[in-house]
Write an enzyme that holds these catalytic residues in place. Structure first.
Site, mmCIF file in Angstrom:
data_model
loop_
_atom_site.group_PDB
_atom_site.id
_atom_site.type_symbol
_atom_site.label_atom_id
_atom_site.label_comp_id
_atom_site.label_asym_id
_atom_site.label_seq_id
_atom_site.Cartn_x
_atom_site.Cartn_y
_atom_site.Cartn_z
ATOM 1 N N THR A 209 43.662 33.901 41.985
ATOM 2 C CA THR A 209 42.926 34.815 40.803
ATOM 3 C C THR A 209 43.749 35.752 41.117
ATOM 4 O OG1 THR A 209 41.277 34.690 41.623
ATOM 5 C CG2 THR A 209 40.968 33.619 40.022
ATOM 6 N N LYS B 152 42.503 29.407 48.085
ATOM 7 C CA LYS B 152 42.386 31.202 47.400
ATOM 8 C C LYS B 152 40.732 32.070 48.040
ATOM 9 C CE LYS B 152 40.677 31.664 44.334
ATOM 10 N NZ LYS B 152 39.186 32.804 43.767
ATOM 11 N N THR C 122 33.197 30.662 51.214
ATOM 12 C CA THR C 122 33.213 31.979 50.461
ATOM 13 C C THR C 122 34.957 31.366 49.546
ATOM 14 O OG1 THR C 122 34.589 33.286 52.463
ATOM 15 C CG2 THR C 122 31.198 33.211 51.752
ATOM 16 N N GLU D 93 41.065 42.114 49.097
ATOM 17 C CA GLU D 93 40.394 43.719 48.098
ATOM 18 C C GLU D 93 41.159 44.991 48.776
ATOM 19 O OE1 GLU D 93 38.289 42.343 44.979
ATOM 20 O OE2 GLU D 93 39.676 40.541 43.934
#
Length: 462
Positions: free
Chosen positions: A203, A232, A243, A330
């Site tokens: 994603t 992922k 997670t 991120e």
């Protein structure tokens, strides 16, 4: 077990055991952003070859689950040529996505046996979607099952279902169902097939995360077994459980009764020891499939040497997969190992490591290349504080006068001591800045109160 349909290239591949790739890759790997390009700094984590387990075929297919996705694969299919043992661990978030419930019920109903495939969509999590979402997840599994002739054993479907993406939206289920037969027809065993499949589950990842390796077992030293796995995740990463999404396949013969404990132990040391942002997802699932296609003696006892070796192999493999997730965090620029040693208990060591790993102030200091060890010490100190209304710890794990903190450089040079037995060191700021320039860094906390330790892997914050 026979497969449905008339002979075709895909069906022939499923009937005929697939050969292994000759090259072994221990290189780490990742996935692609919206424009399908991989950042230059992440290219090194994508394997160029692999050694994949016999009897497993995979594919990545474009569906367009998100309307903005015009070409990137977003439907992953992993199939075993024969019914296999399977196990999975799932999120402990109270809001559990429909695929989590459907997959858990299937494994329980089948007692971890006779599983044929894993079907995964990205782009929509199918989480917090009510009864309709549950029906959609069941339909995905049913459509995957239609690709195989199912035994009349009264145990129902045989496919694990996973979804990842936006929470609170229904799947475009008809689009997905129409493409599952296409995904079946596209199954293959090449490295490109595995890499495309790893890309299909991504994603917000910036690269596809795929690993493979070979190993042997004491009872069958002449047989080369393989492990392959993909995962992922880049955000909403913190225990408890995994997670993220993860799939691991092996051609080693493992008793279905033992596979759950093997996976749980591996996950606790890997996916349950990473943190990016402190958030635990609604969809977390890590599954392992073992079909025994490489032959040899089935592992049936926890006391056997084979069991011990496979546990060590699976755990090390899962750790390497989990580290890839952290490297793709991120907003991350650093990969940080937090090692807590000399603790009175492993539980206490894990709590300290986990607290440091999710501290925003520690993360922002690391991003700013600021050797502000006070933030590390602060997180260490409050890690043992009970929440209001909870019992107070009877035996404190933290003794300030015994606690030490150091930076361990990635280049193998001497550690930089910041605090020794509660006394601050005169820190060489230039040396500290040099250490913090590296992408990799280890923070070592010695509690001085025992012999137990724990390790967490985390990243910084921009």
């Amino acid at each position: 077990m026979a497969l449905r349909g008339s002979p075709s290239s895909a069906l022939n591949r499923l009937i005929r055991p697939a050969g292994l790739q000759s090259n072994i890759s221990h290189v780490r790997n990742y996935s692609a952003p919206l424009d399908s390009t991989v950042p230059a700094a992440k290219q090194k984590y994508i394997p160029t070859s692999g050694s994949y387990p016999k009897g497993f075929l995979v594919s990545g297919t474009h569906v367009g689950v998100k309307a903005t996705n015009k070409s990137t694969p977003d439907l992953a299919f992993l199939a075993s040529e024969i019914p296999c043992a399977a196990a999975a661990v799932f999120t402990k978030n109270k809001f559990q996505a429909a695929p989590v419930t459907v997959s858990r019920n299937m494994l329980k109903r089948r007692n971890n046996t006779g599983v044929r495939s894993i079907i995964v969509n990205s782009g929509c999590a199918n989480a917090v979607t009510g009864k309709g979402g549950m029906e959609d997840a069941e339909k995905m599994g049913e459509e995957a099952d239609k690709c195989f002739e199912q035994p009349q054993d009264g145990k129902g479907g045989s496919s694990i279902v996973m979804s990842t993406g936006v929470i609170g939206q229904r799947l475009p289920i008809q689009k997905i169902l129409r493409k599952i037969p296409t995904a079946y027809d596209g199954l293959g065993s090449s490295h490109d097939h595995w890499l495309t499949t790893a890309r299909a589950i991504c994603t917000t990842d910036t690269f596809p995360k795929l690993l493979s390796r070979t190993f042997t077992l004491p009872s069958s030293p002449s047989i080369t077994y393989s492990l392959a796995g993909m995962t992922k995740g880049a955000g909403m990463i913190h225990p408890n459980m995994a997670t993220l999404l993860g799939m691991i396949a092996t051609d080693a013969p493992i008793s279905p009764a033992l596979l759950p404990s093997l996976l749980t132990t591996a996950v606790n040391k890997s996916f349950n020891s990473i943190s990016i942002d402190g958030d635990t997802s609604t969809n977390d699932t890590v599954a392992v499939l073992a079909n025994g296609a490489a032959g040899g003696t089935e592992i049936t006892s926890e006391s056997s040497e084979d069991y011990t070796v496979f546990q060590e192999t699976l755990t090390a493999f899962a750790i390497d997969l989990a580290k890839l997730v952290v490297r793709d965090g991120e907003g991350a620029t650093k990969f940080v190992t937090i090692r807590v040693t000399e603790a009175a208990s492993e539980v206490g060591a894990r709590k300290v490591a986990s607290t440091i790993a999710r501290s925003p102030l520690v993360k922002t200091a690391l991003y700013g290349k600021d050797a502000n060890w006070g933030r590390i010490l602060c997180a260490t100190g409050y890690s043992q504080i009970s929440e209001p209304g909870q019992p107070i710890n009877e035996v404190p794990e933290i003794v300030p006068e015994k606690t030490s903190v150091s930076f361990i450089p990635a280049d193998g040079s001497a550690e930089l001591k910041l605090l020794v037995n509660g006394e601050p060191e005169s820190v060489d700021e230039v040396r500290a800045a040099e250490i913090l320039e590296h992408e990799d860094l280890e923070i070592l906390v010695r509690l001085g109160g025992g012999k137990e330790e724990a390790v967490y892997w985390t990243c910084d914050y921009r």
